[in-house]
Design a protein around this motif. Structure first.
Motif, PDB file in Angstrom:
ATOM      1  N   TYR A  27       0.861  -1.180   0.000  1.00 51.05           N
ATOM      2  CA  TYR A  27       0.000   0.000   0.000  1.00 51.05           C
ATOM      3  C   TYR A  27       0.895   1.227   0.000  1.00 51.05           C
ATOM      4  O   TYR A  27       1.791   1.343   0.833  1.00 51.05           O
ATOM      5  CB  TYR A  27      -0.916   0.009   1.221  1.00 51.05           C
ATOM      6  CG  TYR A  27      -1.804   1.238   1.264  1.00 51.05           C
ATOM      7  CD1 TYR A  27      -2.847   1.383   0.345  1.00 51.05           C
ATOM      8  CD2 TYR A  27      -1.569   2.256   2.175  1.00 51.05           C
ATOM      9  CE1 TYR A  27      -3.650   2.505   0.355  1.00 51.05           C
ATOM     10  CE2 TYR A  27      -2.374   3.390   2.190  1.00 51.05           C
ATOM     11  CZ  TYR A  27      -3.413   3.507   1.290  1.00 51.05           C
ATOM     12  OH  TYR A  27      -4.197   4.632   1.291  1.00 51.05           O
ATOM     13  N   GLU A  33      -2.682   4.098  -2.963  1.00 54.69           N
ATOM     14  CA  GLU A  33      -2.774   3.009  -3.931  1.00 54.69           C
ATOM     15  C   GLU A  33      -2.467   1.670  -3.279  1.00 54.69           C
ATOM     16  O   GLU A  33      -1.509   1.552  -2.517  1.00 54.69           O
ATOM     17  CB  GLU A  33      -1.778   3.199  -5.077  1.00 54.69           C
ATOM     18  CG  GLU A  33      -2.139   4.293  -6.033  1.00 54.69           C
ATOM     19  CD  GLU A  33      -1.136   4.386  -7.170  1.00 54.69           C
ATOM     20  OE1 GLU A  33      -1.483   5.036  -8.156  1.00 54.69           O
ATOM     21  OE2 GLU A  33      -0.030   3.827  -7.088  1.00 54.69           O
ATOM     22  N   LEU A  35      -1.302  -2.015  -4.344  1.00 50.55           N
ATOM     23  CA  LEU A  35      -0.712  -2.743  -5.466  1.00 50.55           C
ATOM     24  C   LEU A  35      -0.627  -4.222  -5.125  1.00 50.55           C
ATOM     25  O   LEU A  35      -0.416  -4.589  -3.964  1.00 50.55           O
ATOM     26  CB  LEU A  35       0.679  -2.214  -5.800  1.00 50.55           C
ATOM     27  CG  LEU A  35       0.774  -0.737  -6.161  1.00 50.55           C
ATOM     28  CD1 LEU A  35       2.227  -0.359  -6.419  1.00 50.55           C
ATOM     29  CD2 LEU A  35      -0.082  -0.418  -7.372  1.00 50.55           C
ATOM     30  N   THR A  48       2.078  -6.499 -12.175  1.00 47.07           N
ATOM     31  CA  THR A  48       1.685  -5.673 -11.040  1.00 47.07           C
ATOM     32  C   THR A  48       0.338  -5.042 -11.357  1.00 47.07           C
ATOM     33  O   THR A  48       0.135  -4.511 -12.446  1.00 47.07           O
ATOM     34  CB  THR A  48       2.740  -4.583 -10.756  1.00 47.07           C
ATOM     35  OG1 THR A  48       3.985  -5.227 -10.476  1.00 47.07           O
ATOM     36  CG2 THR A  48       2.337  -3.714  -9.583  1.00 47.07           C
ATOM     37  N   TYR A  49      -0.570  -5.119 -10.374  1.00 51.43           N
ATOM     38  CA  TYR A  49      -1.932  -4.613 -10.528  1.00 51.43           C
ATOM     39  C   TYR A  49      -2.201  -3.517  -9.509  1.00 51.43           C
ATOM     40  O   TYR A  49      -1.663  -3.550  -8.399  1.00 51.43           O
ATOM     41  CB  TYR A  49      -2.948  -5.747 -10.321  1.00 51.43           C
ATOM     42  CG  TYR A  49      -2.971  -6.749 -11.446  1.00 51.43           C
ATOM     43  CD1 TYR A  49      -3.999  -6.743 -12.371  1.00 51.43           C
ATOM     44  CD2 TYR A  49      -1.964  -7.695 -11.591  1.00 51.43           C
ATOM     45  CE1 TYR A  49      -4.031  -7.658 -13.418  1.00 51.43           C
ATOM     46  CE2 TYR A  49      -1.987  -8.616 -12.628  1.00 51.43           C
ATOM     47  CZ  TYR A  49      -3.028  -8.582 -13.538  1.00 51.43           C
ATOM     48  OH  TYR A  49      -3.044  -9.495 -14.565  1.00 51.43           O
ATOM     49  N   ARG A  50      -3.053  -2.565  -9.887  1.00 50.63           N
ATOM     50  CA  ARG A  50      -3.495  -1.491  -8.994  1.00 50.63           C
ATOM     51  C   ARG A  50      -4.986  -1.675  -8.730  1.00 50.63           C
ATOM     52  O   ARG A  50      -5.757  -1.940  -9.649  1.00 50.63           O
ATOM     53  CB  ARG A  50      -3.253  -0.124  -9.621  1.00 50.63           C
ATOM     54  CG  ARG A  50      -3.738   1.024  -8.733  1.00 50.63           C
ATOM     55  CD  ARG A  50      -3.612   2.399  -9.395  1.00 50.63           C
ATOM     56  NE  ARG A  50      -2.256   2.685  -9.790  1.00 50.63           N
ATOM     57  CZ  ARG A  50      -1.881   2.992 -11.038  1.00 50.63           C
ATOM     58  NH1 ARG A  50      -2.757   3.045 -12.031  1.00 50.63           N
ATOM     59  NH2 ARG A  50      -0.627   3.245 -11.323  1.00 50.63           N
ATOM     60  N   ASP A  52      -8.528  -0.114  -7.938  1.00 51.57           N
ATOM     61  CA  ASP A  52      -9.180   1.196  -8.126  1.00 51.57           C
ATOM     62  C   ASP A  52     -10.526   1.278  -7.400  1.00 51.57           C
ATOM     63  O   ASP A  52     -11.399   2.036  -7.784  1.00 51.57           O
ATOM     64  CB  ASP A  52      -9.342   1.519  -9.610  1.00 51.57           C
ATOM     65  CG  ASP A  52     -10.361   0.624 -10.293  1.00 51.57           C
ATOM     66  OD1 ASP A  52     -11.044  -0.160  -9.608  1.00 51.57           O
ATOM     67  OD2 ASP A  52     -10.485   0.720 -11.521  1.00 51.57           O
ATOM     68  N   TRP A  56      -9.154  -4.787 -10.237  1.00 49.17           N
ATOM     69  CA  TRP A  56      -7.701  -4.795 -10.375  1.00 49.17           C
ATOM     70  C   TRP A  56      -7.354  -4.448 -11.817  1.00 49.17           C
ATOM     71  O   TRP A  56      -7.885  -5.048 -12.742  1.00 49.17           O
ATOM     72  CB  TRP A  56      -7.141  -6.177 -10.038  1.00 49.17           C
ATOM     73  CG  TRP A  56      -7.204  -6.515  -8.587  1.00 49.17           C
ATOM     74  CD1 TRP A  56      -8.071  -7.374  -7.992  1.00 49.17           C
ATOM     75  CD2 TRP A  56      -6.367  -6.008  -7.558  1.00 49.17           C
ATOM     76  NE1 TRP A  56      -7.830  -7.432  -6.646  1.00 49.17           N
ATOM     77  CE2 TRP A  56      -6.784  -6.607  -6.350  1.00 49.17           C
ATOM     78  CE3 TRP A  56      -5.307  -5.102  -7.521  1.00 49.17           C
ATOM     79  CZ2 TRP A  56      -6.175  -6.336  -5.131  1.00 49.17           C
ATOM     80  CZ3 TRP A  56      -4.702  -4.830  -6.309  1.00 49.17           C
ATOM     81  CH2 TRP A  56      -5.134  -5.439  -5.136  1.00 49.17           C
TER      82      TRP A  56
END
Length: 195
Positions: A27, A33, A35, A48-50, A52, A56
């Motif tokens: 985080y 964010e 991740l 790597t994903y974020r 929202d 993801w």
């Protein structure tokens, strides 16, 4: 996927999620964010994903490095440390390494000099000074501040106990796992205190 609202847990419905398994989370408080590093199909899902708040989103095809990951709150950067690598497949054998990597928002860069001795360790963001705290399998405590590792002299949790590090946003704690005699230690920014 579950979300905590301060009082209760709620399941978050996902329309679609990557196929495989997560290898780490981080985080980034400065960007708000979350991740996730994900190991899956290297052609479709790894990377790597974020998060929202609804889904993801893949932001990079590169996953976090092998090892433990935490956020250096003073710089907002992610740091990774690996002190022991799995070197054989399918049999478990290990090789000693001491490698620190920093994520600059685009990729991971290996840093040289001043690394801790080779040993597996757990990392956590240290809210007492904004750096990263590591407790390794040798019982040594290391602190990452101002772009470098510093070995602390404080004796801490017993090497004979399995446990984990965590932060409650004001301090760092070490807690033994349930199968071991219960111990809880607090890091005050300079030393470990049993409590």
């Amino acid at each position: 996927m579950w979300s905590w609202d301060g009082e209760d847990w709620h399941q978050v419905p996902l329309a679609m999620s990557p196929s495989g398994h997560p290898s780490g989370y981080a985080y980034l408080p400065s960007k708000h964010e979350l991740l996730m590093s994900f190991l899956g199909n290297p052609f479709a899902d790894s990377g790597t994903y974020r998060w929202d708040k609804t889904a993801w989103t893949r932001i990079s095809s590169g996953a976090f490095p092998e090892g433990a990951v935490a956020v250096d709150a003073s710089s907002g950067a992610m740091i990774s440390y690996v002190g022991r690598r799995n070197g054989c497949v399918p049999h478990p054998c290990w090789s000693d390494v001491s490698r620190t990597e920093l994520y600059d928002g685009n990729g991971w860069a290996i840093l040289g000099g001043g690394s801790p001795e080779p040993a597996a360790g757990n990392l956590v963001t240290d809210p007492t000074d904004g750096g990263v705290l590591m407790l390794n399998e040798l019982g040594h405590t290391w602190l990452w501040t101002k772009g470098m590792w510093r070995k602390m002299t404080s004796q801490g949790p017993s090497l004979s106990s399995n446990g984990f590090l965590y932060s409650d946003v004001t301090r760092v704690w070490y807690q033994t796992e349930p199968d071991y005699p219960q111990q809880r230690w607090q890091w005050d920014g300079r030393a470990w205190r049993k409590g």
